[in-house]
Write a protein that holds these residues in place. Structure first.
Motif, PDB file in Angstrom:
ATOM      1  N   THR A  48       0.918  -1.370   0.027  1.00 42.79           N
ATOM      2  CA  THR A  48      -0.001   0.085   0.022  1.00 42.79           C
ATOM      3  C   THR A  48       0.663   1.151   0.133  1.00 42.79           C
ATOM      4  OG1 THR A  48      -1.597  -0.982   1.302  1.00 42.79           O
ATOM      5  CG2 THR A  48      -1.916   1.104   1.057  1.00 42.79           C
ATOM      6  N   THR A  49       1.887   1.302   0.631  1.00 40.44           N
ATOM      7  CA  THR A  49       2.490   2.426   0.789  1.00 40.44           C
ATOM      8  C   THR A  49       3.442   2.728  -0.470  1.00 40.44           C
ATOM      9  OG1 THR A  49       3.364   1.957   3.078  1.00 40.44           O
ATOM     10  CG2 THR A  49       4.962   3.208   1.813  1.00 40.44           C
ATOM     11  N   CYS A  50       4.066   1.545  -1.310  1.00 38.78           N
ATOM     12  CA  CYS A  50       4.355   1.771  -2.576  1.00 38.78           C
ATOM     13  C   CYS A  50       3.459   2.268  -3.860  1.00 38.78           C
ATOM     14  CB  CYS A  50       4.952   0.301  -3.254  1.00 38.78           C
ATOM     15  SG  CYS A  50       6.320  -0.197  -2.358  1.00 38.78           S
ATOM     16  N   VAL A  51       2.089   1.960  -3.513  1.00 40.91           N
ATOM     17  CA  VAL A  51       1.111   2.399  -4.408  1.00 40.91           C
ATOM     18  C   VAL A  51       0.791   3.841  -4.109  1.00 40.91           C
ATOM     19  CG1 VAL A  51      -1.240   2.074  -4.914  1.00 40.91           C
ATOM     20  CG2 VAL A  51      -0.048  -0.110  -4.672  1.00 40.91           C
ATOM     21  N   ALA A  53       2.895   5.865  -2.806  1.00 45.54           N
ATOM     22  CA  ALA A  53       4.106   6.784  -3.138  1.00 45.54           C
ATOM     23  C   ALA A  53       4.028   6.994  -4.610  1.00 45.54           C
ATOM     24  CB  ALA A  53       5.231   6.071  -2.648  1.00 45.54           C
ATOM     25  N   SER A  54       3.621   5.995  -5.259  1.00 48.92           N
ATOM     26  CA  SER A  54       3.626   5.915  -6.989  1.00 48.92           C
ATOM     27  C   SER A  54       2.547   6.840  -7.328  1.00 48.92           C
ATOM     28  CB  SER A  54       3.291   4.435  -7.528  1.00 48.92           C
ATOM     29  OG  SER A  54       3.031   4.610  -8.964  1.00 48.92           O
ATOM     30  N   VAL A  55       1.624   6.897  -6.739  1.00 47.39           N
ATOM     31  CA  VAL A  55       0.185   7.900  -7.140  1.00 47.39           C
ATOM     32  C   VAL A  55       1.002   9.191  -6.861  1.00 47.39           C
ATOM     33  CG1 VAL A  55      -1.877   8.618  -6.369  1.00 47.39           C
ATOM     34  CG2 VAL A  55      -1.550   6.333  -6.875  1.00 47.39           C
ATOM     35  N   LEU A  57       3.868  10.571  -6.605  1.00 42.46           N
ATOM     36  CA  LEU A  57       4.829  10.898  -7.832  1.00 42.46           C
ATOM     37  C   LEU A  57       4.428  11.051  -9.017  1.00 42.46           C
ATOM     38  CD1 LEU A  57       7.875   8.461  -6.315  1.00 42.46           C
ATOM     39  CD2 LEU A  57       7.737  11.048  -6.033  1.00 42.46           C
ATOM     40  N   SER A  58       3.373  10.165  -9.643  1.00 42.02           N
ATOM     41  CA  SER A  58       2.668  10.449 -10.772  1.00 42.02           C
ATOM     42  C   SER A  58       2.213  11.863 -10.825  1.00 42.02           C
ATOM     43  CB  SER A  58       1.913   9.327 -11.046  1.00 42.02           C
ATOM     44  OG  SER A  58       2.668   7.996 -11.171  1.00 42.02           O
ATOM     45  N   TRP A  62       3.188  14.808 -13.357  1.00 42.88           N
ATOM     46  CA  TRP A  62       2.225  15.365 -14.265  1.00 42.88           C
ATOM     47  C   TRP A  62       2.250  17.012 -13.999  1.00 42.88           C
ATOM     48  CZ3 TRP A  62      -2.559  17.860 -12.863  1.00 42.88           C
ATOM     49  CH2 TRP A  62      -3.250  18.193 -14.126  1.00 42.88           C
TER      50      TRP A  62
END
Length: 66
Positions: A48-51, A53-55, A57-58, A62
């Motif tokens: 969950t932490t990686c997801v 962080a990905s959101v 950073l994306s 953007w």
């Protein structure tokens, strides 16, 4: 490309300076993070932490490219 690298470096510097405040956030202990503890080893999978962080950073990338 150089502006992006400079921005990333500044963000990392800022995160390092704010580390005492950031360590109080519940990142790494979110629901969905997998922790397996046995006698001889511990496996931690921060799904969950990686997801999250990905959101984030994306979204930041953007905004930069916009």
């Amino acid at each position: 490309m150089s502006r992006i690298l400079i921005a990333i470096g500044l963000l990392l510097l800022l995160a390092g300076l704010c580390w005492p405040l950031l360590s109080r956030l519940p990142l790494g202990r979110l629901p969905g993070d997998i922790l397996i503890q046995r006698q001889n080893f511990t496996v931690y999978l921060p799904v969950t932490t990686c997801v999250l962080a990905s959101v984030i950073l994306s979204f930041v990338m953007w905004l930069i490219r916009r």
